[in-house]
Design an enzyme around this catalytic site. Sequence first.
Site, PDB file in Angstrom:
ATOM      1  N   CYS A  53       0.941  -1.178  -0.040  1.00  0.00           N
ATOM      2  CA  CYS A  53       0.004   0.007   0.062  1.00  0.00           C
ATOM      3  C   CYS A  53       0.903   1.187  -0.155  1.00  0.00           C
ATOM      4  CB  CYS A  53      -0.886   0.013   1.209  1.00  0.00           C
ATOM      5  SG  CYS A  53      -2.029  -1.110   1.195  1.00  0.00           S
ATOM      6  N   GLU A  55       0.736   3.892   1.753  1.00  0.00           N
ATOM      7  CA  GLU A  55       1.172   4.219   3.295  1.00  0.00           C
ATOM      8  C   GLU A  55       2.507   3.525   3.723  1.00  0.00           C
ATOM      9  OE1 GLU A  55      -1.937   3.274   2.159  1.00  0.00           O
ATOM     10  OE2 GLU A  55      -3.312   3.916   3.383  1.00  0.00           O
ATOM     11  N   CYS A  89      -2.099  -1.222   7.342  1.00  0.00           N
ATOM     12  CA  CYS A  89      -1.362  -0.021   7.250  1.00  0.00           C
ATOM     13  C   CYS A  89      -1.652   0.620   8.653  1.00  0.00           C
ATOM     14  CB  CYS A  89      -1.866   0.884   6.051  1.00  0.00           C
ATOM     15  SG  CYS A  89      -1.162   0.347   4.643  1.00  0.00           S
TER      16      CYS A  89
HETATM   17  N1  THU Z   1      -4.325   0.523  -1.058  1.00  0.00           N
HETATM   18  C1  THU Z   1      -3.437   1.287  -0.541  1.00  0.00           C
HETATM   19  O1  THU Z   1      -2.709   1.749  -1.155  1.00  0.00           O
HETATM   20  N2  THU Z   1      -3.803   1.939   0.838  1.00  0.00           N
HETATM   21  C2  THU Z   1      -4.881   1.449   1.517  1.00  0.00           C
HETATM   22  O2  THU Z   1      -4.545   1.904   2.571  1.00  0.00           O
HETATM   23  C3  THU Z   1      -5.786   0.899   0.846  1.00  0.00           C
HETATM   24  C4  THU Z   1      -5.312  -0.038  -0.437  1.00  0.00           C
HETATM   25  C5  THU Z   1      -4.258  -0.015  -2.330  1.00  0.00           C
HETATM   26  C6  THU Z   1      -3.725  -1.407  -2.470  1.00  0.00           C
HETATM   27  C7  THU Z   1      -4.085  -1.693  -3.634  1.00  0.00           C
HETATM   28  O3  THU Z   1      -3.205  -1.616  -4.775  1.00  0.00           O
HETATM   29  C8  THU Z   1      -5.467  -0.962  -4.092  1.00  0.00           C
HETATM   30  O4  THU Z   1      -5.582  -0.008  -3.243  1.00  0.00           O
HETATM   31  C9  THU Z   1      -6.722  -1.980  -4.171  1.00  0.00           C
HETATM   32  O5  THU Z   1      -6.701  -2.372  -2.945  1.00  0.00           O
END
Ligand code: THU
Length: 126
Positions: A53, A55, A89
């Site tokens: 993710c 974060e 996260c």
């Molecule tokens: N995602 C994030 O980057 N941060 C989050 O807190 C929620 C989800 C991304 C992971 C994945 O690449 C996409 O969002 C869909 O889940």
Amino acid sequence: MTDRELLNAAREASKNAYVPYSKFHVGAALECADGRVFTGCNVENAALGSTICAERTALVKAISEGCRDFARIAVWGEGQDYCYPCGACRQVLVEFAPDMEVLVGRMDGKYVSYRLRELLPGIFNF
Ligand code: THU
């Protein structure tokens, strides 16, 4: 840096997201106590569980550069709704800064803010 500037940095970082599977761009901007800002984007993988993710990208960049004291993080996702940090996260962020401020943005420019503790009550630690 204002909240708005930090959210703009998160939105800018989302442009680098590698998202061939979800097509959902997310960006984060993590502000350290000394004012440094580390940005991150989500980086997906064909083995979907290996996705990182935005974060956690920002956090790992900061830690690996010697920064461990965090004041705020802004998260921006391109959905219509607010892009809240996922559970994993929240847990990883709380390890370092349970009292940090979390700014949660959405595409129309609106945002809401929380203390991380509010988003993750009953923190696990040992
Ligand atoms: N995602 C994030 O980057 N941060 C989050 O807190 C929620 C989800 C991304 C992971 C994945 O690449 C996409 O969002 C869909 O889940």
